[in-house]
Design a protein around this motif. Structure first.
Motif, PDB file in Angstrom:
ATOM      1  N   PHE A   1      40.203  17.962  94.802  1.00 47.16           N
ATOM      2  CA  PHE A   1      40.872  18.509  93.623  1.00 47.16           C
ATOM      3  C   PHE A   1      41.091  17.434  92.556  1.00 47.16           C
ATOM      4  O   PHE A   1      41.033  17.721  91.355  1.00 47.16           O
ATOM      5  N   GLU A   2      41.339  16.230  92.973  1.00 47.31           N
ATOM      6  CA  GLU A   2      41.431  15.127  92.015  1.00 47.31           C
ATOM      7  C   GLU A   2      40.128  14.990  91.238  1.00 47.31           C
ATOM      8  O   GLU A   2      40.120  14.794  90.016  1.00 47.31           O
ATOM      9  N   ALA A   3      39.007  15.115  91.958  1.00 46.48           N
ATOM     10  CA  ALA A   3      37.705  14.994  91.310  1.00 46.48           C
ATOM     11  C   ALA A   3      37.471  16.133  90.319  1.00 46.48           C
ATOM     12  O   ALA A   3      36.930  15.912  89.218  1.00 46.48           O
ATOM     13  N   LEU A   4      37.884  17.338  90.675  1.00 42.97           N
ATOM     14  CA  LEU A   4      37.725  18.472  89.762  1.00 42.97           C
ATOM     15  C   LEU A   4      38.528  18.261  88.482  1.00 42.97           C
ATOM     16  O   LEU A   4      38.054  18.557  87.378  1.00 42.97           O
ATOM     17  N   ALA A   5      39.756  17.743  88.625  1.00 46.44           N
ATOM     18  CA  ALA A   5      40.613  17.514  87.461  1.00 46.44           C
ATOM     19  C   ALA A   5      40.097  16.354  86.617  1.00 46.44           C
ATOM     20  O   ALA A   5      40.256  16.343  85.379  1.00 46.44           O
ATOM     21  N   LYS A   6      39.497  15.361  87.267  1.00 43.73           N
ATOM     22  CA  LYS A   6      38.958  14.203  86.544  1.00 43.73           C
ATOM     23  C   LYS A   6      37.684  14.585  85.800  1.00 43.73           C
ATOM     24  O   LYS A   6      37.436  14.129  84.672  1.00 43.73           O
ATOM     25  N   GLU A   7      36.880  15.434  86.434  1.00 44.29           N
ATOM     26  CA  GLU A   7      35.615  15.854  85.841  1.00 44.29           C
ATOM     27  C   GLU A   7      35.835  16.662  84.565  1.00 44.29           C
ATOM     28  O   GLU A   7      35.116  16.502  83.566  1.00 44.29           O
ATOM     29  N   ARG A   8      36.844  17.522  84.584  1.00 40.48           N
ATOM     30  CA  ARG A   8      37.169  18.339  83.414  1.00 40.48           C
ATOM     31  C   ARG A   8      38.639  18.722  83.505  1.00 40.48           C
ATOM     32  O   ARG A   8      39.081  19.229  84.542  1.00 40.48           O
ATOM     33  N   PRO A   9      39.423  18.493  82.464  1.00 42.77           N
ATOM     34  CA  PRO A   9      40.857  18.819  82.528  1.00 42.77           C
ATOM     35  C   PRO A   9      41.082  20.280  82.924  1.00 42.77           C
ATOM     36  O   PRO A   9      40.314  21.168  82.539  1.00 42.77           O
TER      37      PRO A   9
END
Length: 561
Positions: A187-195
């Motif tokens: 989930f950190e990666a999803l948030a980092k990839e796109r807000p």
């Protein structure tokens, strides 16, 4: 001059599951106002009770809004295999006939339901985790989460207006026994990839103030209980909680007991788990025919009916024999589950029946033998911090859950709004705003028929249950005169009235007196005659038994031919 077109907008609207527990169905849309392309997330059911929906089999979401806009619906996404997320699929899919996406275990359950309903298995398309599915303006990924059923998933929904995380049902479990663990890094990666523009989030356990516990934490307690139990050991839990089934079976085996599963839903879950590869090294069980010959102290039954369902194995064992098995004094019965609000009475009835048999009853005892599949308040706050969404829209909960969840988000500086069934939210800007409201009812599965909430069927059934029913039959001859006296039949009413008088005789006497004095105009007009006869029945009933029953009038007119 060409007319101006409305700017594209991103919308969200729950059809079910927001303001109640169960019946989950959520719409997302993107495009010009009132022309948005749509997707539907989940098609769940709720379960009836005798007070509000007597005789009903299932309660389904009202999808009439969606049916009216069917040309704009592109796909259906099922997050996991619980009945409150997939149970309506075979009943409502024929009205939509759009592609259904699900992960393998969920798809296996859904395809089974479709086959039983005589529908094509091919409607359900199997997808893998983190693989984008392009439908209309949406790109949807299944993100694995831990829950009380395997292959549960959140949805990462990408739109031109931003990224949405639809949490589905989840918990923060690093070791769920069966299924995938929760992984912060994903989930950190999803948030980092796109807000993250918006988080639509499970609110079921928002009032639980301690962090959630892992499924793996209760195995030792269960083993100890089963090892020390006398007589036959019986345990009930949710049939879909495959991890708990495995934990219980392993504990039974460790205690030297043969394990037998009773209940169709439970056997179907185990079969689907084994066929999809989810259940690895599942303990071997015995059939009920074999179980009958096993000494009671060496046997463990794992049965359906943790919510007191009348036709499930638990209730039938409590009432008497079930498939040759019978509970006796000194046996032990474990409820390895929580009580869903509204089921207290049904569970209480089963508990009392077990108690009358002398059975030792063990409940979940503050977490010793059960852990929830939903995130508690500290877990929800952790996910808020992990994703840092622009807005949080609570879902999956009663109104009090949604309101509390929204308050937590607002206190943390996150925009939030409560959206119950039928409230449409515009997510396009920086602040979520209500942009429409549509009256959402519910649909009842009554036997094999779908009945609308406004059709009056359930309302009339409740009225008959509360007030009883009287049928009055009257024959009118060719000349328009009464042929004999009216007669009455009743159901659900006491046979005697005031002073011990026979109620039907009293009623028929007053009806005969009215007909004898009625003028030809009333006798010639069916509507007037019916209304007058109903009035007599209700007046007599109030005087004699203090009730106004439902009344049916049957007028038969003889023809001169």
């Amino acid at each position: 001059m060409a007319p101006k077109t409305s700017p594209d907008r991103l919308i969200y609207m729950p059809l079910g599951g927001a303001g109640e527990i169960g019946m989950n169905a959520y719409i997302y849309g993107y495009g010009p106002k009132d022309r948005e392309r749509l997707i539907l997330v989940d098609m769940g059911v709720a379960f009836p009770d005798m007070d509000s929906s007597p005789g009903v089999d299932l309660i389904l979401p009202d999808i009439s809004w969606l049916v009216d806009r069917l040309d704009r619906l592109d796909a259906i996404f099922i997050t996991h295999g619980h009945e409150d997320h997939i149970g309506a699929l075979p009943h409502l899919w024929p009205l939509l006939k759009k592609p259904v996406y699900a992960r393998p275990f969920t798809a296996a359950l859904g395809r089974g339901k479709m086959e039983e309903a005589g529908l094509s298995r091919d409607a359900i398309r199997v997808v893998g985790p983190m693989t984008p599915i392009e439908v209309g303006p949406f790109s949807v990924q299944y993100v694995p989460v831990s829950h009380s059923i395997p292959e549960s998933a959140a949805l990462c929904i990408d739109t031109p207006a931003g990224r949405i995380i639809h949490s589905g049902d989840f918990k923060l479990d690093p070791n769920p026994v069966v299924g995938e663990p929760w992984d912060d890094k994903v989930f950190e990666a999803l948030a980092k990839e796109r807000p993250i523009k918006a988080l639509m989030c499970d609110s079921t356990n928002v009032f639980s103030k301690s962090p959630g516990r892992s499924e793996s934490s209760i195995g030792g307690n269960l083993s100890e209980l089963i090892k020390n139990a006398s007589g036959m050991m019986v345990a009930t839990t949710f049939a879909s909680n495959v991890a708990r089934l495995k934990t219980l079976a392993e504990a039974g085996k460790a205690a030297g007991r043969s394990v037998c599963f009773l209940g169709r839903a439970m056997r179907k879950m185990i079969t689907a788990g084994e066929e999809s590869g989810i259940l690895q090294r599942f303990p071997k069980s015995v059939t009920v025919e074999e179980a009958v010959d096993i000494p009671r102290g060496n046997l463990m039954l794992i049965v359906t009916g943790s919510q007191g369902e009348r036709r499930a194995a638990s209730a039938q064992l409590a009432r008497g024999k079930y498939l040759g098995m019978e509970l006796r004094e000194g046996d032990t019965f474990l409820f390895s589950s929580r009580t869903i609000p509204g089921n207290e009475r049904d569970i209480g009835r089963v508990v009392n029946q077990l108690s009358e048999k002398g059975v030792e009853i063990v409940d979940e005892s503050g977490g010793l033998y059960h852990v929830s599949g939903h995130a508690n308040r500290p877990d929800l706050e952790h996910v808020h911090r992990l994703l840092l969404p622009d807005m949080v829209i609570p879902m999956h909960g009663e109104h009090r859950h949604l309101r509390e969840h929204a308050k937590i988000a607002t206190d943390a500086g996150i925009q939030s709004v409560v959206a119950t069934n039928g409230i449409m939210i515009d997510l396009t800007g920086d602040v979520p705003g209500v942009c429409g409201y549509f009256q959402m009812g519910r649909v009842y599965l009554d036997g094999t028929a779908l009945v609308g909430a406004m059709d009056g069927v359930i309302r009339d059934r409740i009225r008959m249950a509360l007030n009883g029913h009287v049928t009055v039959t009257m024959i009118v001859d060719e000349d328009g005169s009464a042929l004999g006296e009216p007669w009455a039949d009743m159901m659900g009413l006491p046979p005697t009235g005031k002073g011990g008088r026979d109620f039907v005789e009293t009623l028929e006497g007053d009806l005969a007196e009215f007909v004898g004095s009625a003028g030809r105009k009333i006798l010639a007009d069916d509507d007037k005659l019916e209304e007058a006869l109903k009035r007599v029945v209700r007046q007599v009933a109030m005087e004699e038994i203090g009730k106004k029953p439902e009344v049916t009038i049957v007028i038969s007119r003889l023809s001169a031919e």
